[in-house]
Write a protein that holds these residues in place. Sequence first.
Motif, PDB file in Angstrom:
ATOM      1  N   ALA A 261       0.854  -1.192   0.000  1.00 22.45           N
ATOM      2  CA  ALA A 261       0.000   0.000   0.000  1.00 22.45           C
ATOM      3  C   ALA A 261       0.879   1.227   0.000  1.00 22.45           C
ATOM      4  O   ALA A 261       1.730   1.404  -0.847  1.00 22.45           O
ATOM      5  CB  ALA A 261      -0.944  -0.021   1.200  1.00 22.45           C
ATOM      6  N   ALA A 262       0.715   2.104   0.994  1.00 19.70           N
ATOM      7  CA  ALA A 262       1.474   3.352   0.986  1.00 19.70           C
ATOM      8  C   ALA A 262       2.873   3.192   1.527  1.00 19.70           C
ATOM      9  O   ALA A 262       3.687   4.077   1.437  1.00 19.70           O
ATOM     10  CB  ALA A 262       0.721   4.405   1.789  1.00 19.70           C
ATOM     11  N   GLY A 263       3.180   2.089   2.131  1.00 19.51           N
ATOM     12  CA  GLY A 263       4.500   1.873   2.689  1.00 19.51           C
ATOM     13  C   GLY A 263       4.386   1.157   4.011  1.00 19.51           C
ATOM     14  O   GLY A 263       3.371   1.229   4.694  1.00 19.51           O
TER      15      GLY A 263
ATOM     16  N   SER B 192       2.009   6.466  -1.429  1.00 19.21           N
ATOM     17  CA  SER B 192       3.396   6.364  -1.895  1.00 19.21           C
ATOM     18  C   SER B 192       3.674   7.317  -3.058  1.00 19.21           C
ATOM     19  O   SER B 192       4.815   7.750  -3.255  1.00 19.21           O
ATOM     20  CB  SER B 192       3.707   4.925  -2.321  1.00 19.21           C
ATOM     21  OG  SER B 192       2.834   4.519  -3.363  1.00 19.21           O
ATOM     22  N   LYS B 193       2.629   7.682  -3.807  1.00 20.10           N
ATOM     23  CA  LYS B 193       2.815   8.638  -4.908  1.00 20.10           C
ATOM     24  C   LYS B 193       3.187  10.011  -4.363  1.00 20.10           C
ATOM     25  O   LYS B 193       3.979  10.739  -4.981  1.00 20.10           O
ATOM     26  CB  LYS B 193       1.539   8.726  -5.751  1.00 20.10           C
ATOM     27  CG  LYS B 193       1.201   7.443  -6.505  1.00 20.10           C
ATOM     28  CD  LYS B 193      -0.066   7.613  -7.333  1.00 20.10           C
ATOM     29  CE  LYS B 193      -0.409   6.332  -8.085  1.00 20.10           C
ATOM     30  NZ  LYS B 193      -1.676   6.472  -8.871  1.00 20.10           N
TER      31      LYS B 193
ATOM     32  N   SER C  51       7.485  14.042  -3.443  1.00 14.44           N
ATOM     33  CA  SER C  51       8.378  14.807  -2.570  1.00 14.44           C
ATOM     34  C   SER C  51       9.835  14.564  -2.955  1.00 14.44           C
ATOM     35  O   SER C  51      10.636  15.503  -2.996  1.00 14.44           O
ATOM     36  CB  SER C  51       8.148  14.412  -1.112  1.00 14.44           C
ATOM     37  OG  SER C  51       9.130  14.975  -0.279  1.00 14.44           O
ATOM     38  N   LYS C  52      10.170  13.339  -3.252  1.00  9.01           N
ATOM     39  CA  LYS C  52      11.537  13.030  -3.684  1.00  9.01           C
ATOM     40  C   LYS C  52      11.870  13.766  -4.981  1.00  9.01           C
ATOM     41  O   LYS C  52      12.977  14.292  -5.134  1.00  9.01           O
ATOM     42  CB  LYS C  52      11.697  11.515  -3.874  1.00  9.01           C
ATOM     43  CG  LYS C  52      11.631  10.717  -2.580  1.00  9.01           C
ATOM     44  CD  LYS C  52      11.745   9.223  -2.866  1.00  9.01           C
ATOM     45  CE  LYS C  52      11.698   8.420  -1.583  1.00  9.01           C
ATOM     46  NZ  LYS C  52      11.758   6.949  -1.831  1.00  9.01           N
ATOM     47  N   ALA C  53      10.903  13.828  -5.874  1.00  6.33           N
ATOM     48  CA  ALA C  53      11.123  14.504  -7.152  1.00  6.33           C
ATOM     49  C   ALA C  53      11.298  16.012  -6.954  1.00  6.33           C
ATOM     50  O   ALA C  53      12.016  16.673  -7.715  1.00  6.33           O
ATOM     51  CB  ALA C  53       9.947  14.243  -8.090  1.00  6.33           C
TER      52      ALA C  53
ATOM     53  N   THR D 130       5.974  17.802  -0.401  1.00  5.82           N
ATOM     54  CA  THR D 130       6.718  17.768   0.860  1.00  5.82           C
ATOM     55  C   THR D 130       5.945  18.492   1.959  1.00  5.82           C
ATOM     56  O   THR D 130       5.947  18.070   3.122  1.00  5.82           O
ATOM     57  CB  THR D 130       8.109  18.393   0.681  1.00  5.82           C
ATOM     58  OG1 THR D 130       8.781  17.740  -0.401  1.00  5.82           O
ATOM     59  CG2 THR D 130       8.945  18.237   1.943  1.00  5.82           C
ATOM     60  N   ALA D 131       5.254  19.561   1.589  1.00  9.69           N
ATOM     61  CA  ALA D 131       4.436  20.289   2.560  1.00  9.69           C
ATOM     62  C   ALA D 131       3.318  19.393   3.100  1.00  9.69           C
ATOM     63  O   ALA D 131       3.025  19.400   4.301  1.00  9.69           O
ATOM     64  CB  ALA D 131       3.849  21.543   1.924  1.00  9.69           C
ATOM     65  N   LYS D 132       2.708  18.631   2.241  1.00  4.29           N
ATOM     66  CA  LYS D 132       1.646  17.715   2.674  1.00  4.29           C
ATOM     67  C   LYS D 132       2.207  16.621   3.578  1.00  4.29           C
ATOM     68  O   LYS D 132       1.583  16.255   4.588  1.00  4.29           O
ATOM     69  CB  LYS D 132       0.944  17.120   1.459  1.00  4.29           C
ATOM     70  CG  LYS D 132       0.141  18.132   0.662  1.00  4.29           C
ATOM     71  CD  LYS D 132      -0.396  17.552  -0.636  1.00  4.29           C
ATOM     72  CE  LYS D 132      -1.132  18.608  -1.455  1.00  4.29           C
ATOM     73  NZ  LYS D 132      -1.620  18.070  -2.756  1.00  4.29           N
ATOM     74  N   LEU D 133       3.369  16.095   3.213  1.00  5.00           N
ATOM     75  CA  LEU D 133       4.012  15.089   4.073  1.00  5.00           C
ATOM     76  C   LEU D 133       4.290  15.669   5.455  1.00  5.00           C
ATOM     77  O   LEU D 133       4.072  15.011   6.481  1.00  5.00           O
ATOM     78  CB  LEU D 133       5.333  14.619   3.461  1.00  5.00           C
ATOM     79  CG  LEU D 133       5.300  13.701   2.245  1.00  5.00           C
ATOM     80  CD1 LEU D 133       6.731  13.274   1.891  1.00  5.00           C
ATOM     81  CD2 LEU D 133       4.439  12.475   2.496  1.00  5.00           C
TER      82      LEU D 133
END
Length: 388
Positions: free
Chosen positions: A47-49, A61-62, A67-69, A312-315
Amino acid sequence: MFRTSTFNSASLSRRSVVGLGALGAVGLAAALAGCGSSTGEKAAPGAAGSDTPSYYPADYSKLIDASKAEGGALAIYSNTDQENWAPILRDFKAKYPWTKVSADNLDSDEVFQRQLSESATGKAPADMLVSNAVQAWASYASKPDSLMAYDSPETKELPELAQLMPNVWAMSLDPVGIAYNSALMKEAPTSIADLAKTVSADTGKYKNKITTRDVKGAWGFSVSHAFTEGNTAAWTGLDEILPTARPETSSGTQKEKILSGEYLAGFFISSAVGYPAEKASGGLIKFVLPKDGTVVLGRGIGITPKAPHPATAKLFLDFVLSEAGQNAVAEGGLSSYRENVELTEGRHTYQEVEKLAGKDGIIRVPYKVVPEAEVTAFVSKWNAKLGN
């Protein structure tokens, strides 16, 4: 004297301050929504991790990949001290190692002034705003397109008071109290009325030796106005204290001057400064919650409408609201409000505030704009009572 509020593991109701604009009664007499056992559950494999709660979207996970991108950079405009931020940023980076967060420590009003002025030029580098200046937040967030719309998966796991306004959440719920120099004041002032009694008994000793926040600023206005609205006898004590008091524009400045002895005590001091100061000073500074009304401010956090690093802000928002994030919030000296926060020495929670201040002694400040005429009248009345 007080409008009542209760907060416990089974149910929650909110004590609202009336008179702050069109506040109304933001009633909360319902059971805590979504604080059940799912908080600690993990996502199913694939799933998401593996370390993502089961209630997160299956495609979370998307967001992580996005965020990595982005490179993981994140810029936050806030009025929060670095010592408060340190555990939060440490644990966020541990969870998402590619991230790099910059959190400025600005004045309460400057957070929004800077964002607005930069937005007007078309160049707004901030991804997130964090502040507990209720009047400034409410004014900013009431404007169209001032925040990015986002539905955090953590919201349904939190009590209703976590949502301060649409797209604005409480990072913490911080009480406002009295700080005093324990070497110069032998008896702790347990309330504003008690401090007034002490001051009036020896006005010569306390003349210009008491500090409070400047009510011309959004933060100082919010806490001072809220106290007078939530305590019907407020002005009785304030009439005694204010002629001996001098205003300051930040709790940090107040802390330093109380520590040096320039001030003997200060009232309406943020716990974000008061709690760490008591610990760092070895008890030379003492911080207490007034038993005749403890104002509690939500420290709002939201994502800017054109955040350069939205994923990244959402994370980061999701992390701050999570159980792990709220533990880091408490470790940094702020007051978390989520259930299951580890209560070790030096950590503070909203539940603890209620226990110390009394269930009927909490004055929560809803995120509503106070009309300008009311602000002007209050500031004039307050400042007219201050000493020279």
